[in-house]
Design an enzyme around this catalytic site. Structure first.
Site, short mmCIF file in Angstrom:
data_model
loop_
_atom_site.label_atom_id
_atom_site.label_comp_id
_atom_site.label_asym_id
_atom_site.label_seq_id
_atom_site.Cartn_x
_atom_site.Cartn_y
_atom_site.Cartn_z
NE ARG A 122 -4.40 -1.32 1.48
CZ ARG A 122 -5.44 -1.50 2.25
NH1 ARG A 122 -5.31 -1.58 3.54
NH2 ARG A 122 -6.64 -1.59 1.73
CD GLN A 127 -2.79 6.21 -3.05
OE1 GLN A 127 -2.95 7.06 -3.93
NE2 GLN A 127 -2.70 6.51 -1.78
CG ASP A 130 -5.34 -0.64 -2.06
OD1 ASP A 130 -5.74 -1.80 -1.79
OD2 ASP A 130 -5.19 0.24 -1.20
CB SER A 133 -8.52 0.41 -1.16
OG SER A 133 -7.60 0.53 -0.11
CE1 TYR A 229 -4.17 -2.50 6.37
CE2 TYR A 229 -1.81 -2.49 5.95
CZ TYR A 229 -3.10 -2.66 5.50
OH TYR A 229 -3.34 -2.99 4.19
P1 NAD Z 1 -8.27 -2.83 8.07
O1 NAD Z 1 -9.31 -3.45 7.19
O2 NAD Z 1 -7.09 -3.65 8.47
O3 NAD Z 1 -8.98 -2.34 9.44
C1 NAD Z 1 -10.16 -1.55 9.45
C2 NAD Z 1 -10.09 -0.57 10.58
O4 NAD Z 1 -10.21 -1.25 11.84
C3 NAD Z 1 -8.79 0.23 10.67
O5 NAD Z 1 -9.07 1.60 10.54
C4 NAD Z 1 -8.22 -0.13 12.04
O6 NAD Z 1 -7.56 0.96 12.65
C5 NAD Z 1 -9.49 -0.51 12.80
N1 NAD Z 1 -9.25 -1.33 14.01
C6 NAD Z 1 -8.40 -2.37 14.19
N2 NAD Z 1 -8.48 -2.85 15.45
C7 NAD Z 1 -9.42 -2.10 16.10
C8 NAD Z 1 -9.96 -2.11 17.42
N3 NAD Z 1 -9.54 -2.98 18.33
N4 NAD Z 1 -10.93 -1.20 17.72
C9 NAD Z 1 -11.35 -0.31 16.80
N5 NAD Z 1 -10.88 -0.25 15.54
C10 NAD Z 1 -9.93 -1.14 15.18
O7 NAD Z 1 -7.70 -1.51 7.46
P2 NAD Z 1 -7.97 -0.78 6.06
O8 NAD Z 1 -9.33 -0.21 6.06
O9 NAD Z 1 -7.62 -1.69 4.94
O10 NAD Z 1 -6.88 0.37 6.12
C11 NAD Z 1 -6.59 1.09 7.31
C12 NAD Z 1 -5.70 2.27 6.99
O11 NAD Z 1 -4.60 1.87 6.15
C13 NAD Z 1 -6.37 3.36 6.19
O12 NAD Z 1 -7.22 4.16 6.88
C14 NAD Z 1 -5.12 4.08 5.66
O13 NAD Z 1 -4.55 4.88 6.66
C15 NAD Z 1 -4.21 2.94 5.35
N6 NAD Z 1 -4.31 2.65 3.90
C16 NAD Z 1 -3.35 3.16 3.08
C17 NAD Z 1 -3.44 2.93 1.71
C18 NAD Z 1 -2.41 3.45 0.75
O14 NAD Z 1 -1.57 4.19 1.12
N7 NAD Z 1 -2.46 3.04 -0.50
C19 NAD Z 1 -4.49 2.20 1.18
C20 NAD Z 1 -5.46 1.70 2.04
C21 NAD Z 1 -5.34 1.92 3.40
#
Ligand code: NAD
Length: 390
Positions: A122, A127, A130, A133, A229
């Protein structure tokens, strides 16, 4: 060079790896594309549209497997079909290398090069590839729309001659990609939205969507793992989250929960007491069901009604929005293919950070160190060992 597109065979799968609209850049490079009859029908891509886009359509699935140099898929074909792959073929898709590494053994033995869309790093350069996402965005939207359809209340506040209807209250747990889309969708439908996430950085994004961010004092512990994450939390920190969730559940009509920690089972955040605290008719959508679920009552893939509360635990919600999920996925795949196919020639450079990150296996051996370790463990089982020796 031959590229094959199969009709996905997994139960409940309606998506297709590439729709006709995505084929243009491949056809322009002289790549011969063969599509299985009906491959795109459930995702809005008719056989005629594939032919119009320059592909050949056939009902001979075995011939596609045997001739494809490149096989973009949504899900990995089963073991018997992996045995029919052209030696050295490149397979790209959601291959579940960390969940089911042993299920890839036959393809690895065929010296297929396997790229997992789940493992695309990521980083900003990747991007546009991805796919996690893309699918999380679709699932976050669909979770809210499904909940709205089941809820015996209206989402928006209505002021009518017969009186005022208050807005529905939606609580989103985990404000990552799926959670933020769930918040945005619920706000568009007029609901009042609250959200909770352990990453402080999520707070600003939640507020920018017009929702209230619920903070929990976790005693200043580090809640961020690598790459944006969440980190896996201690039992004590999880317990504080559970307290907040139980309290918030009492006044929530809908809960959409998405919390995950990569490579770990989903954290259990929603107690039975929280479900019981919700009003009859309320809806809980557990989007973390594929990783076991955030609610202790969740049975992945099963819809339950518990004390009048509907608990949905969908395993593949993106497939229910097959047209747009396939469009987005196809664009992710085409962008990824751009790294290995140039001017109609294939060149796999594992010195490229994106390709190296996504590569599960190449030339008969696992490439990704995490997968190599898991596969090693799987190899100790008789069954997989036999496959690799065959
Ligand atoms: P994910 O599916 O792994 O998790 C979903 C959400 O659950 C996350 O926001 C995480 O913080 C939250 N979470 C985990 N444990 C928890 C708990 N105990 N209580 C409450 N919340 C909890 O994550 P995702 O949606 O795939 O991505 C998360 C982050 O990764 C994004 O918000 C972003 O910052 C980053 N991201 C970056 C890129 C990129 O740069 N290309 C792309 C996608 C995501």
């Amino acid at each position: 060079m031959q590229l094959g597109i199969l009709k996905e065979s997994a139960a409940g799968e309606s998506r297709v790896a590439l729709l006709p609209e995505s084929l243009k850049p491949l056809v322009a490079q002289g790549i011969a594309i063969t599509v299985e009859c009906g491959a795109g029908v459930a995702a809005g891509g008719s056989d005629a549209a594939y032919v119009e886009a320059g592909a050949t359509v056939t009902s001979d699935r075995a011939a596609i497997l045997a001739s494809a140099d490149i096989l973009p898929v949504v899900n990995m074909p089963g073991e018997a079909e992996q045995g029919r792959l052209k030696a050295g073929a490149v397979v790209i898709g959601f291959l579940k290398p960390l969940d089911e590494p042993g299920a890839l053994a036959t393809a690895i033995a065929r010296k297929a090069t396997l790229f997992s869309m789940e493992l695309v790093p990521r980083i900003s350069r990747a991007q546009s590839m991805d796919a996690l996402s893309s699918m999380a965005t679709v699932a976050g939207y669909k979770a809210v729309v499904d909940a709205a359809g089941l809820l015996p209340r209206l989402f928006p506040m209505l002021i009518t001659a017969a009186g005022t209807v208050p807005p529905a209250r939606v609580f989103v747990i985990g404000a990552g990609v799926a959670g933020l889309q769930a918040i945005a969708t619920a706000r568009r439908l007029g609901a009042m939205v609250e959200a909770y996430d352990v990453r402080a950085a999520a707070g600003e994004q939640v507020r920018s969507l017009g929702a209230k961010f619920l903070d929990v004092d976790l005693g200043g512990i580090n809640t961020e793992g690598g790459g944006g994450y969440a980190a896996e939390l201690s039992e004590e920190a999880l317990e504080r989250g559970r307290d907040l969730i139980t309290k918030t559940a009492e006044h929530s009509d809908v809960i959409v929960t998405t919390a995950q920690v990569p490579g770990r089972p989903a954290p259990k955040l929603i107690r039975r007491a929280a479900v019981e605290a919700m009003r009859s008719g309320s809806v809980l959508v557990d989007l973390a069901a594929p990783a076991g679920g955030n609610c202790e009552l969740t049975k992945p893939g099963v819809t339950q009604i518990i004390g009048g509360v509907t608990l949905l635990a969908p395993l593949n919600l993106a497939s229910k929005v097959a047209v747009d999920a396939s469009k987005l996925y196809g664009r992710n795949v085409i962008n990824f293919l751009g790294l290995i196919v140039k001017k109609g020639e294939m060149h796999v450079d594992l010195g490229d950070e994106v390709l190296a990150g996504a590569c599960v296996a190449h030339d008969g051996s696992p490439v990704n160190p995490r997968v190599a370790k898991l596969l090693d463990a799987a190899l100790t089982t008789h069954q997989v060992e036999g496959k690799l020796q065959a």
